[in-house]
Design an enzyme around this catalytic site. Structure first.
Site, PDB file in Angstrom:
ATOM      1  N   PHE A 193       0.065  -2.295   6.305  1.00 46.10           N
ATOM      2  CA  PHE A 193      -0.293  -3.463   5.494  1.00 46.10           C
ATOM      3  C   PHE A 193       0.983  -4.212   5.126  1.00 46.10           C
ATOM      4  O   PHE A 193       1.918  -3.622   4.579  1.00 46.10           O
ATOM      5  CB  PHE A 193      -1.054  -3.073   4.218  1.00 46.10           C
ATOM      6  CG  PHE A 193      -1.521  -4.289   3.457  1.00 46.10           C
ATOM      7  CD1 PHE A 193      -2.674  -4.962   3.838  1.00 46.10           C
ATOM      8  CD2 PHE A 193      -0.785  -4.795   2.391  1.00 46.10           C
ATOM      9  CE1 PHE A 193      -3.089  -6.117   3.170  1.00 46.10           C
ATOM     10  CE2 PHE A 193      -1.189  -5.941   1.713  1.00 46.10           C
ATOM     11  CZ  PHE A 193      -2.348  -6.599   2.111  1.00 46.10           C
ATOM     12  N   ASP A 196       9.438  -2.288   5.325  1.00 49.53           N
ATOM     13  CA  ASP A 196       8.631  -2.888   4.258  1.00 49.53           C
ATOM     14  C   ASP A 196       8.569  -1.886   3.108  1.00 49.53           C
ATOM     15  O   ASP A 196       7.798  -0.923   3.145  1.00 49.53           O
ATOM     16  CB  ASP A 196       7.229  -3.212   4.797  1.00 49.53           C
ATOM     17  CG  ASP A 196       6.325  -3.812   3.729  1.00 49.53           C
ATOM     18  OD1 ASP A 196       6.660  -3.711   2.536  1.00 49.53           O
ATOM     19  OD2 ASP A 196       5.271  -4.361   4.090  1.00 49.53           O
ATOM     20  N   LYS A 223       6.602  -6.252  -5.681  1.00 50.29           N
ATOM     21  CA  LYS A 223       5.891  -5.406  -6.641  1.00 50.29           C
ATOM     22  C   LYS A 223       6.732  -5.009  -7.859  1.00 50.29           C
ATOM     23  O   LYS A 223       6.862  -5.778  -8.799  1.00 50.29           O
ATOM     24  CB  LYS A 223       5.339  -4.181  -5.900  1.00 50.29           C
ATOM     25  CG  LYS A 223       4.111  -4.547  -5.024  1.00 50.29           C
ATOM     26  CD  LYS A 223       3.370  -3.323  -4.575  1.00 50.29           C
ATOM     27  CE  LYS A 223       2.186  -3.608  -3.670  1.00 50.29           C
ATOM     28  NZ  LYS A 223       0.985  -4.006  -4.370  1.00 50.29           N
TER      29      LYS A 223
HETATM   30  N1  PLP Z   1       3.655  -4.825   1.956  1.00 46.19           N
HETATM   31  C1  PLP Z   1       3.134  -3.708   1.423  1.00 46.19           C
HETATM   32  C2  PLP Z   1       3.582  -2.379   1.938  1.00 46.19           C
HETATM   33  C3  PLP Z   1       2.188  -3.786   0.401  1.00 46.19           C
HETATM   34  O1  PLP Z   1       1.654  -2.673  -0.103  1.00 46.19           O
HETATM   35  C4  PLP Z   1       1.780  -5.067  -0.058  1.00 46.19           C
HETATM   36  C5  PLP Z   1       0.751  -5.195  -1.104  1.00 46.19           C
HETATM   37  O2  PLP Z   1      -0.005  -4.314  -1.378  1.00 46.19           O
HETATM   38  C6  PLP Z   1       2.352  -6.196   0.526  1.00 46.19           C
HETATM   39  C7  PLP Z   1       3.290  -6.047   1.516  1.00 46.19           C
HETATM   40  C8  PLP Z   1       1.946  -7.571   0.069  1.00 46.19           C
HETATM   41  O3  PLP Z   1       2.498  -7.838  -1.176  1.00 46.19           O
HETATM   42  P1  PLP Z   1       1.959  -9.087  -2.052  1.00 46.19           P
HETATM   43  O4  PLP Z   1       0.563  -8.763  -2.448  1.00 46.19           O
HETATM   44  O5  PLP Z   1       2.923  -9.149  -3.201  1.00 46.19           O
HETATM   45  O6  PLP Z   1       2.047 -10.294  -1.180  1.00 46.19           O
END
Ligand code: PLP
Length: 392
Positions: free
Chosen positions: A128, A214, A243
């Site tokens: 994700f 990520d 986050k």
């Molecule tokens: N990358 C990862 C691993 C995530 O868990 C998330 C959100 O849950 C995101 C990216 C996306 O982040 P945002 O919701 O701040 O755009």
């Protein structure tokens, strides 16, 4: 009154009014133990005095000037993040998706710099990376992508935690980077083999690819290191954060090293709000507090205690497939979908989450006390055992 908020979330019927540490109170003054921390955001808990003070002080001086000018707090935060991560520079934005967009743009620019007209990025099944068009295209979930075609091209998908699948990709194609989560969060708290990142680093070095991590969910102390890759001795070329970086004040960051750090030059990427004085002040307060209160070390120890507690209470019970995690990122995999467990937990004053349909996910604030950790283990174990007795 019906909500006029676009219904992009299936929301639970509760509205919180205030919080303190790992506790939240709703409008009726009922107390809840928060074991999800705004989805890995409020690592310092709610209403932390250090974040409160930093935000108030900065808001009283200057909230925003734009990136047309130098911003002291942004430069301070970039320096601090680079010192702590070993990276060379930082681009600031406002969310995880935007941080990953920056990483994808770095990889594309890197490809063009190498003379590759249509660069491709290796991404993982069940990953994700966000909900913008490029990041949902990178995401390994049909559910997230469905209805938004045509997707952004240039992604090659392989199974997670499978280095051989990557090695099997021919050397003569357009690949320029790997984008991967050190632990998959939304994909079901999937912890790869201990040497996974090391092996990915080796492949990237051999093929001249960028290793892009990520760390939007795993970063900022969550797994018991400031960044999850610091469980190893490798350094990635790109790391994305968001986050917990602002403990709830929106801020994302894309950190880069070496050649990757030279790809986004003036006019190639931008964000109006990105790295404004308010968000950077919050992030600086978060980093200082994490170290002052030794919360990263605490996440490692407390997470292990919670894992052990859950294992001794419910491991081997019917329907419990696996209990896993690292630090304060914990998943309990069941053998069937369990969406009802979330409202049931809510009724008992406990906030948890289900991801990948069958995985109960815990992302408690790192300031959870020992008593709260025990309460969490007891309540959750009782809930799971009771749930399957009722539904059997
Ligand atoms: N990358 C990862 C691993 C995530 O868990 C998330 C959100 O849950 C995101 C990216 C996306 O982040 P945002 O919701 O701040 O755009």
């Amino acid at each position: 009154m019906a909500s006029q908020v676009m219904p992009t979330y299936a929301r639970l019927p509760v509205m919180f009014e205030r919080g303190e540490g790992a506790w939240l109170w709703d409008k009726q003054d009922r107390r809840y133990l928060d074991a999800i921390a705004g989805i890995a955001v409020c690592n310092l808990g709610h209403a932390h005095p250090a974040v409160f003070a930093a935000v108030c002080e900065q808001a009283g001086k200057l909230i925003h000037t734009s990136n047309l000018y130098r911003i002291e707090k942004q430069e301070e935060l970039a320096q601090e993040l680079c010192r702590l991560s070993g990276m060379d520079n930082a681009f600031f934005c406002n969310s995880g998706a935007e941080a990953n967009e920056s990483a994808i743009k770095i990889a594309r620019r890197y490809g063009h710099y190498l003379g590759i007209a249509e660069p491709a990025i290796i991404v993982m099944e069940s990953s994700f990376h966000g909900r913008t068009l490029a990041t949902l295209s990178a995401t390994g979930s049909r559910k997230v992508q469905e209805g938004f075609e045509p997707l952004v091209g240039g992604f090659i998908r392989v199974p997670y935690d499978d280095v051989r699948a990557i090695e099997a990709i021919p050397d003569n194609n357009n690949v320029v980077a790997i984008l991967v989560e050190p632990i998959q969060g939304e994909g079901g708290v999937r912890v790869p083999a201990d040497d996974y990142l090391l092996q990915l680093r080796r492949v990237c070095d051999q093929r001249n690819w960028l290793l892009m991590l990520d760390e939007v969910q795993t970063g900022i102390g969550r797994t018991g290191r400031l960044l999850a890759f610091q469980h190893t001795f490798i350094r990635p070329d790109v790391v994305t954060l968001a986050k917990a970086l602002g403990n709830g004040v929106p801020i994302g960051a894309c950190l880069a090293l070496g050649t990757a750090a030279e790809m986004l030059t003036a006019g190639k990427h931008a964000s109006t709000f990105g790295g404004n004085p308010l968000a950077c002040s919050a992030a600086l307060a978060v980093l200082r507090t994490l170290f002052r209160e030794q919360l990263v070390e605490r996440a490692a120890i407390l997470g292990e205690n919670i894992l052990q507690g859950l294992r001794s209470a419910i491991e081997g019970r019917p329907h419990v497939v696996d209990i896993r995690g690292k630090g304060m990122m914990i998943g309990i995999e069941l053998d069937q979908p369990c969406p009802d467990l979330v409202p049931l937990a809510l009724e008992r004053g406990l906030l948890i989450n289900v991801t990948a349909e069958k995985v109960l996910r815990l992302l408690p604030p790192l300031v959870l006390t020992d008593d709260q950790a025990r309460l969490l283990v007891d309540e959750l174990s009782r809930l799971i055992v009771g749930y399957f007795k009722i539904t059997a």
